[in-house]
Design a protein around this motif. Structure first.
Motif, short mmCIF file in Angstrom:
data_model
loop_
_atom_site.label_atom_id
_atom_site.label_comp_id
_atom_site.label_asym_id
_atom_site.label_seq_id
_atom_site.Cartn_x
_atom_site.Cartn_y
_atom_site.Cartn_z
N ILE A 73 2.77 1.06 -10.86
CA ILE A 73 2.92 0.95 -9.40
C ILE A 73 1.56 0.69 -8.76
O ILE A 73 1.44 -0.11 -7.81
CB ILE A 73 3.56 2.23 -8.85
CG1 ILE A 73 4.97 2.39 -9.42
CG2 ILE A 73 3.61 2.20 -7.33
CD1 ILE A 73 5.61 3.72 -9.08
N ALA A 74 0.51 1.36 -9.26
CA ALA A 74 -0.83 1.20 -8.67
C ALA A 74 -1.33 -0.23 -8.82
O ALA A 74 -1.90 -0.80 -7.89
CB ALA A 74 -1.79 2.18 -9.33
N VAL A 75 -1.12 -0.83 -9.99
CA VAL A 75 -1.56 -2.22 -10.19
C VAL A 75 -0.81 -3.16 -9.25
O VAL A 75 -1.39 -4.08 -8.65
CB VAL A 75 -1.36 -2.62 -11.66
CG1 VAL A 75 -1.62 -4.11 -11.85
CG2 VAL A 75 -2.30 -1.82 -12.56
N ALA A 76 0.50 -2.93 -9.11
CA ALA A 76 1.29 -3.79 -8.23
C ALA A 76 0.86 -3.66 -6.77
O ALA A 76 0.91 -4.63 -6.01
CB ALA A 76 2.77 -3.45 -8.38
N LEU A 77 0.43 -2.47 -6.35
CA LEU A 77 -0.02 -2.29 -4.97
C LEU A 77 -1.47 -2.69 -4.78
O LEU A 77 -1.87 -3.10 -3.69
CB LEU A 77 0.16 -0.82 -4.55
CG LEU A 77 1.59 -0.30 -4.42
CD1 LEU A 77 1.59 1.19 -4.08
CD2 LEU A 77 2.36 -1.07 -3.37
N ALA A 78 -2.28 -2.57 -5.84
CA ALA A 78 -3.71 -2.85 -5.72
C ALA A 78 -3.98 -4.35 -5.58
O ALA A 78 -4.95 -4.74 -4.91
CB ALA A 78 -4.47 -2.29 -6.92
N LEU A 79 -3.17 -5.20 -6.21
CA LEU A 79 -3.43 -6.64 -6.15
C LEU A 79 -3.36 -7.19 -4.72
O LEU A 79 -4.33 -7.80 -4.24
CB LEU A 79 -2.46 -7.38 -7.07
CG LEU A 79 -2.73 -7.23 -8.57
CD1 LEU A 79 -1.64 -7.92 -9.38
CD2 LEU A 79 -4.09 -7.80 -8.93
N PRO A 80 -2.27 -7.00 -3.97
CA PRO A 80 -2.29 -7.51 -2.59
C PRO A 80 -3.28 -6.78 -1.70
O PRO A 80 -3.87 -7.38 -0.81
CB PRO A 80 -0.84 -7.29 -2.12
CG PRO A 80 -0.30 -6.24 -3.00
CD PRO A 80 -0.96 -6.42 -4.32
N SER A 81 -3.50 -5.47 -1.95
CA SER A 81 -4.47 -4.74 -1.14
C SER A 81 -5.87 -5.29 -1.35
O SER A 81 -6.64 -5.47 -0.40
CB SER A 81 -4.43 -3.25 -1.50
OG SER A 81 -3.15 -2.71 -1.28
N GLY A 82 -6.21 -5.58 -2.62
CA GLY A 82 -7.52 -6.16 -2.90
C GLY A 82 -7.68 -7.54 -2.27
O GLY A 82 -8.76 -7.88 -1.77
N GLY A 272 5.88 6.90 -5.37
CA GLY A 272 5.22 6.02 -4.42
C GLY A 272 3.88 6.54 -3.95
O GLY A 272 2.90 5.80 -3.86
N VAL A 273 3.81 7.84 -3.66
CA VAL A 273 2.55 8.43 -3.21
C VAL A 273 1.49 8.36 -4.30
O VAL A 273 0.34 7.98 -4.06
CB VAL A 273 2.79 9.89 -2.76
CG1 VAL A 273 1.46 10.60 -2.52
CG2 VAL A 273 3.61 9.93 -1.50
N GLY A 274 1.85 8.74 -5.53
CA GLY A 274 0.89 8.69 -6.63
C GLY A 274 0.42 7.28 -6.91
O GLY A 274 -0.78 7.04 -7.16
N GLY A 275 1.34 6.31 -6.89
CA GLY A 275 0.93 4.92 -7.11
C GLY A 275 0.00 4.40 -6.03
O GLY A 275 -0.96 3.67 -6.31
N ALA A 276 0.26 4.78 -4.76
CA ALA A 276 -0.61 4.34 -3.67
C ALA A 276 -2.00 4.94 -3.78
O ALA A 276 -3.01 4.26 -3.54
CB ALA A 276 0.03 4.71 -2.32
N LEU A 277 -2.09 6.21 -4.16
CA LEU A 277 -3.41 6.84 -4.31
C LEU A 277 -4.19 6.20 -5.45
O LEU A 277 -5.41 5.95 -5.33
CB LEU A 277 -3.24 8.34 -4.56
CG LEU A 277 -2.68 9.16 -3.38
CD1 LEU A 277 -2.47 10.61 -3.79
CD2 LEU A 277 -3.61 9.07 -2.18
N LEU A 278 -3.53 5.91 -6.56
CA LEU A 278 -4.22 5.24 -7.67
C LEU A 278 -4.61 3.81 -7.28
O LEU A 278 -5.67 3.32 -7.70
CB LEU A 278 -3.33 5.22 -8.91
CG LEU A 278 -3.21 6.55 -9.67
CD1 LEU A 278 -2.24 6.40 -10.84
CD2 LEU A 278 -4.57 7.00 -10.17
N ALA A 279 -3.77 3.13 -6.49
CA ALA A 279 -4.12 1.78 -6.03
C ALA A 279 -5.36 1.82 -5.15
O ALA A 279 -6.24 0.95 -5.26
CB ALA A 279 -2.94 1.17 -5.27
N TRP A 280 -5.44 2.80 -4.25
CA TRP A 280 -6.64 2.94 -3.42
C TRP A 280 -7.87 3.15 -4.27
O TRP A 280 -8.94 2.57 -4.01
CB TRP A 280 -6.44 4.13 -2.48
CG TRP A 280 -7.57 4.38 -1.54
CD1 TRP A 280 -7.77 3.83 -0.31
CD2 TRP A 280 -8.70 5.25 -1.77
NE1 TRP A 280 -8.93 4.29 0.25
CE2 TRP A 280 -9.53 5.18 -0.63
CE3 TRP A 280 -9.08 6.07 -2.82
CZ2 TRP A 280 -10.71 5.88 -0.52
CZ3 TRP A 280 -10.26 6.79 -2.71
CH2 TRP A 280 -11.06 6.71 -1.57
#
Length: 344
Positions: A73-82, A272-280
């Motif tokens: 989940i973190a990788v999927a959220l980190a790509l558009p955020s980056g 969702g919360v854990g994936g978002a924190l790891l993405a950040w």
């Protein structure tokens, strides 16, 4: 005739019967009885707290599988955020290249420096102008000599062949290509101006490039968001299958559908919360890794540009997005698979 009085009882002076003593207060009920006396709203929120904590503890008790899901989940959220962060940094970088979109007004040769300077002061007051630079004819000649290397040749000229120049920087709200072009056309109609120079094609290309990058980032973010929903939905489906017997027992003893769904919805929320924190964390680590080479490159071009990370607003939006995707994926899985489990 005397009234018969039971033994051990003392008659009142008036001869009337005394009222019975008040009943002793019942001891306060404890345990389950006290819990039943809670208000419905308090019991509702209490159950939510217990369910949320129990769902989180279930994920912690299986750290390997939970960490793998969180990382995906973190990788999927980190790509558009980056990508959004890099677009923001590129926008800040282009602010140092504003000179390419400046408007240069070349005066006619018969316009002296005093008249050109008065025109520059009038243009400076216009709302379309952010800043102004006036270059008189002598300064233009000296600058041309230093840049061209023809100083010896120009020394033999009797008159200065260069006109005065007014350099205008459009205001940010007038920085779009259409507004800059309209402003340039109005300047070209001034009687003192001989020529107006603007690299409008560069402005159009820059705006088009940022538009393409922004829409591409939104498309990638939407696709990866859908992937997160599918990942969490599949994870919740497996959790429902593993707890099928427990769900049947709860429904047999009268558990309602919201009561049965609640633990799985909270599980999706924690994913969702854990994936978002790891993405950040991933985005900021990547920016920290890139900051060194970027700073060296900026120093070679005498620029003070520095990479900026996720702001507080962007971090909050990332966390809210993770919560929304987690709850959405869990809700879809619960609605699809949990309703099929019914006691026979």
């Amino acid at each position: 005739m005397k009234e018969n009085i039971p033994r051990g009882a003392s008659p009142s002076r008036s001869g009337r019967k005394q009222p019975p003593p008040p009943p002793a207060e019942a001891p306060p009920r404890q345990g389950a009885s006290a819990g039943l006396e809670q208000s419905g709203l308090e019991a509702y929120f209490s159950h939510h707290r217990l369910t949320a904590r129990d769902s989180l503890m279930r994920l912690i008790r299986s750290p390997l599988s939970s960490l793998m899901t969180w990382l995906v989940i973190a990788v999927a959220l980190a790509l558009p955020s980056g990508l959004f962060v890099m677009l923001g940094n590129l926008g800040g970088l282009t602010e140092g290249l504003e000179g390419a979109s400046r408007i240069s007004l070349y005066m006619k040769l018969d316009v002296d420096d005093q008249a050109a300077y008065q025109l520059s002061q009038k243009l400076k007051e216009r709302p379309e102008v952010q800043s102004m630079q006036f270059i008189n004819r002598s300064q233009a000649l000296e600058e041309f000599k230093s840049l061209s290397g023809w100083g010896d040749v120009l020394a033999y000229l009797d008159d200065n062949p260069l006109p005065a120049v007014i350099v205008l920087q459009p205001a940010p709200e007038y920085g779009q290509a259409e507004k800059v072009q309209a402003f340039t056309e109005s300047l070209s109609k001034l009687p003192e101006v001989d020529n107006v120079q603007l690299d409008l094609q560069w402005v159009k290309r820059l705006n088009a490039l940022f538009e393409v990058l922004g829409r591409s980032t939104l498309a990638i973010g939407a696709l990866l968001g859908l992937a997160v929903i599918l990942i969490i939905g599949n994870t919740i489906r497996l959790a429902i299958e593993n707890r099928k017997e427990e769900i049947l027992v709860v429904k047999l003893v009268g558990g309602t559908d919201p009561f049965v769904r609640r633990p799985f919805l909270y599980t999706g929320f924690w994913y969702g919360v854990g994936g978002a924190l790891l993405a950040w964390l991933l985005v900021n680590m990547a920016l920290l890794w890139l900051s060194g080479p970027v700073n060296q490159l900026a120093a070679l071009y005498y620029s003070s540009f520095n990479l900026s990370g996720l702001s507080i607003e962007a971090s909050s939006l990332l966390l809210l997005t993770g919560c929304f995707l987690g709850c959405g994926g869990a809700w879809l899985a619960v609605r699809r698979h949990l309703d099929d489990i019914e006691p026979k």
